[in-house]
Design an enzyme around this catalytic site. Structure first.
Site, PDB file in Angstrom:
ATOM      1  N   TRP A 231      -0.440  29.618 -46.718  1.00 15.06           N
ATOM      2  CA  TRP A 231      -1.524  28.653 -46.930  1.00 15.06           C
ATOM      3  C   TRP A 231      -2.747  29.010 -46.104  1.00 15.06           C
ATOM      4  O   TRP A 231      -3.849  28.539 -46.371  1.00 15.06           O
ATOM      5  CB  TRP A 231      -1.055  27.231 -46.615  1.00 15.06           C
ATOM      6  CG  TRP A 231      -0.847  26.945 -45.164  1.00 15.06           C
ATOM      7  CD1 TRP A 231       0.179  27.375 -44.376  1.00 15.06           C
ATOM      8  CD2 TRP A 231      -1.684  26.153 -44.317  1.00 15.06           C
ATOM      9  NE1 TRP A 231       0.037  26.908 -43.096  1.00 15.06           N
ATOM     10  CE2 TRP A 231      -1.106  26.152 -43.026  1.00 15.06           C
ATOM     11  CE3 TRP A 231      -2.866  25.443 -44.522  1.00 15.06           C
ATOM     12  CZ2 TRP A 231      -1.659  25.473 -41.951  1.00 15.06           C
ATOM     13  CZ3 TRP A 231      -3.419  24.763 -43.449  1.00 15.06           C
ATOM     14  CH2 TRP A 231      -2.822  24.778 -42.186  1.00 15.06           C
TER      15      TRP A 231
ATOM     16  N   GLU B 118       4.434  22.290 -37.346  1.00 13.33           N
ATOM     17  CA  GLU B 118       5.715  22.991 -37.526  1.00 13.33           C
ATOM     18  C   GLU B 118       6.702  22.780 -36.381  1.00 13.33           C
ATOM     19  O   GLU B 118       7.792  23.336 -36.399  1.00 13.33           O
ATOM     20  CB  GLU B 118       5.518  24.490 -37.778  1.00 13.33           C
ATOM     21  CG  GLU B 118       4.808  24.784 -39.085  1.00 13.33           C
ATOM     22  CD  GLU B 118       4.706  26.268 -39.408  1.00 13.33           C
ATOM     23  OE1 GLU B 118       4.888  27.091 -38.489  1.00 13.33           O
ATOM     24  OE2 GLU B 118       4.445  26.615 -40.563  1.00 13.33           O
TER      25      GLU B 118
END
Length: 764
Positions: free
Chosen positions: A355, A483
């Site tokens: 991304w 994350e």
């Protein structure tokens, strides 16, 4: 940040220079001296062979292999992954004199010098080979990849005997035996080998994906005799050359690499046609003309995309290296190609695109090469079917774009990333929005963006859900950009980007129905999009839950984040980094520590949605919790710190942005360059110190000048115009190469710029 520079190369504004060869730095230099032209890339390894630590790597954009994974008993977890594949070594060379084969790991040599010229794209290397007898041979190597003829590369070797006349043997050819390091073997089967008077050719097929590479080379040199040697995966021509003391002997090699990326008939036919034309094309190519074309290509490119820094030689070299690598990595030559996390410089991350492409790389191309930006987005359109298949696998409708991919299929085997991260899909939507906001190219967005937006919106409408009381919509069991937080509910970034995606989809649908009703009917008809579904998109967008505290003006990263145990990241011992190697996996997720910006990333992408007070409150809260375990992280903090007039902090975070690979900050440059972080370095100057914002109706600038600099300037493309911005201690100077009446904001005041320079006093 527990990172430090390992300064090894000489500082020069237009060159990367290595004086003397350090074996401990061999892999790093192979990455740093990599060449590419989007179509192919080659690491800066020694073509004559080297028995020390080395990764001879030659990669082609879109040429990949696949590996089967153990099938999981759970739905939605992938059982196949794809990786960019190491291919033929088309620079293969060996030199032999007086029975010794040149090898800088074992041979005696002196006066080693290597440079990469950023103005021409030429990699040059020289040294004196000292034979056991005391005889000395000066060797010079030059190579470059054509930016105009993408399938073409050039290699030149100049041999000068310094204190003798005699004989040397030069071996040159094509080597398909190079191993792919992840698999430990060559991933090619050689189909044919052809040796003709001036040329050698080999045709190889990938072992399981049936992709093809035809490598041909033409030799230009005088010789006493020649002889060909053929092995199963190698074809080499031996030249015996008579050397005369003090007289330079020149060897030239023109290489043509033709690939077939797919198995469809149309690609096979195009490949066969190129194969048939290849001998005549190869014969007609001229090294001098190719070099002149490259010089012209780079001259024009630098005229329109250079960044100049006055008073900071380290970062001047660093940012030009970043710009050079961005143009090498991608410049829109092919619609179906991607940007891997390591570009074409190594095998880490398997050559997958993430991304980061839309979030970090796309802005560089929007403002430096709009055609390239368009082609990057077109890749997402071309792989919409694969994204829709992925959505089905995850029990969603629409399109769920992969976290890591080469062909459009999900290649990430970690389910918590592949199944929980929605930011790849919303980044694709953001990419189309950002591109249209700057270029005004609504025709492209209607044609290629609208189908993507419809399907991503469908995914968002089925991946999320309504709260128990039915009053708000959100996403549950997700992982945001940070994350370090897994299976959380209502991640602020995810919800906000989902809301923005739905709103943009509705906007595009509305505008298309009004300005291009036939296209609207065709696309919505093909997609079976009904009015009730559009209304559902609107309802979800209006009721999207954004976790926010009014009294503190803080956006909560996700529900419950504010109540997580706190970790003082400054007390983590340096020897425990990187944490993935030293902490148990679950320990990382049990606190409020951040890997990389999450809320702050959102506040950069849609910067003008937030007040300065909101920016300051959230920056002050989240920055101390971030350990910057991602190379992308510091640039975001630097850009926002500059906006908040935290000058010292902005410069501290900027400190390694432009030189992360040149100075091996993460001690892993040997694996390949950090391509998306290189793009972030460009953003760091233009969006950070330049204060540019591109998320409003008009382009806005609020520049600041680091006290370490005397001034800086940059250029960019805006709607076919080249806009030049220059900042010194007193003034901002901005102009365009045309007089179309382009409007920009400088410190929130509107100006019309053209060929006559606009001057505005700098506000520090």
């Amino acid at each position: 940040m527990a990172k430090s520079a390992d300064i090894y190369y000489k500082v020069h504004p237009w060159k990367i220079i290595e004086e003397g060869f350090n074996k401990e730095y061999a892999l790093v230099s192979e990455s740093v001296f990599s060449l590419g032209n989007e179509y192919m890339g080659t690491r800066g390894s020694f073509e004559e062979g080297y028995s020390g630590s080395s990764l001879i790597g030659n990669y082609f954009n879109g040429i990949y292999e696949a590996a089967q994974l153990e099938k999981s008993g759970y739905k939605g977890i992938i059982d196949r992954t794809e990786f960019i594949v190491n291919s033929a070594d088309w620079l293969y060379t060996r030199l032999e004199a007086e029975g010794e084969t040149l090898d800088l790991n074992t041979s005696d040599f002196k006066d080693f010098y290597r440079e990469l010229d950023l103005k021409s794209g030429i990699l040059f290397r020289s040294f004196v080979w000292v034979l056991p007898s005391g005889k000395k041979i000066k060797l010079e190597f030059r190579r470059f990849l054509s930016m105009k003829e993408a399938e073409t590369a050039v290699q030149k070797i100049i041999v000068t005997p310094l204190n003798f006349s005699g004989e040397i043997k030069l071996y040159s050819g094509i080597d398909f035996t190079q191993i792919h390091h992840m698999t430990g073997r060559s991933m090619w089967n050689v189909i044919s080998k052809t040796a003709e008077e001036e040329t050698l050719s080999m045709l190889g097929n990938t072992v399981s994906t049936d992709q093809a590479l035809l490598t041909s080379c033409r030799f230009l040199c005088e010789y006493q005799s020649k002889e060909d040697y053929a092995e199963e995966k190698k074809l080499v021509r031996k030249f015996v050359i008579a050397l005369e003391q003090g007289k330079a002997f020149e060897f030239g090699k023109i290489i043509r690499n033709i690939t077939r990326k797919a198995t469809e008939t149309v690609d096979k036919e195009a490949f066969l046609k190129k194969w048939e034309e290849n001998p005549s094309i190869l014969k007609a190519l001229d090294i001098g003309m190719l070099e002149a074309d490259n010089l012209n290509w780079w001259h024009k490119t630098w005229q329109e995309s250079d960044i100049e820094i006055l008073g900071d030689e380290l970062n001047q070299q660093g940012i030009r290296y970043c710009i050079f690598q961005m143009h090498q990595t991608y410049h829109g030559a092919d619609k179906g190609t991607i940007i891997g996390a390591k570009g074409l410089t190594g095998e880490a991350y398997s050559g997958n695109t993430f991304w980061d492409t839309e979030a970090y790389c796309l802005p560089f191309y929007i403002f430096n090469n709009t055609q390239a930006a368009k082609h990057l987005l077109e890749f997402r359109y071309l792989t919409l079917t694969e994204a829709m298949e992925r959505a089905k696998a995850l029990d969603c409708k629409g399109a769920f774009y992969p976290i890591a991919t080469i062909t459009g299929r999900e290649c990430c085997s970690l389910w918590q990333h592949a199944s929980l991260q929605l930011q790849a899909s919303t980044a694709v939507a953001y990419g189309f929005w950002h591109y249209e906001n700057i270029t005004g190219d609504d025709e492209f967005v209607f044609e290629k963006g609208m189908p993507v937006l419809i399907e991503v919106s469908r995914m968002l409408a089925t991946r999320g859900d309504w709260s128990g009381d039915g009053t708000r919509y959100g996403f549950y069991g997700v992982m945001g950009p940070d994350e370090f937080q897994m299976m959380v509910n209502n991640n602020c970034y995810t919800n906000y980007m989902g809301k923005k995606t739905l709103e943009y989809t509705l906007d595009v649908l509305s505008r298309c129905s009004f300005t291009a009703p036939d296209k609207y009917r065709d696309i919505t008809g093909d997609r079976n999009l009904k009015e009730e579904e559009i209304e559902n998109f609107r309802k979800i967008a209006e009721h999207m839950y954004i976790p926010y505290q009014t009294e503190t003006e803080l956006y909560e990263q996700h529900e419950g984040y504010f109540n997580l145990p706190h970790v003082d990241i400054d007390k983590i011992p340096m020897e425990e980094f990187p944490l993935y190697h030293h902490w148990t996996y679950d320990r990382i997720y049990r606190n409020d520590m951040l890997k990389q910006p999450d809320v702050l990333m959102l506040m950069l992408l849609y910067n003008r949605d937030f007040t300065e007070k909101q920016l300051r409150s959230n920056y002050d809260y989240y920055e101390p919790r971030c350990i910057h375990e991602s190379s992308l992280s510091p640039s975001v903090h630097s850009i926002l710190a500059a906006q908040l007039k935290k000058a010292e902090e902005a410069y501290k975070f900027f400190g390694f942005a432009t030189r992360m690979d040149l100075d091996n900050y993460n001690r892993n440059t040997g694996e390949g360059l950090h391509t998306t972080s290189i793009a972030a370095a460009w953003m760091n100057i233009v969006y950070g110190f330049g204060g540019m914002r591109s998320d409003g109706k008009e382009l806005a600038f609020a520049p600041s000048l680091p006290e370490q600099w005397q001034g800086y300037s940059f250029k960019m493309h805006v709607k076919e115009e080249v806009v030049a911005v220059s900042i010194d201690k007193e003034n901002i100077k901005i102009s365009s190469d045309s007089n179309t009446g382009l409007k920009v904001l400088i410190y929130e005041k509107e100006y019309v710029i053209g060929q006559k320079e606009v001057r505005v006093p700098v506000i520090q």
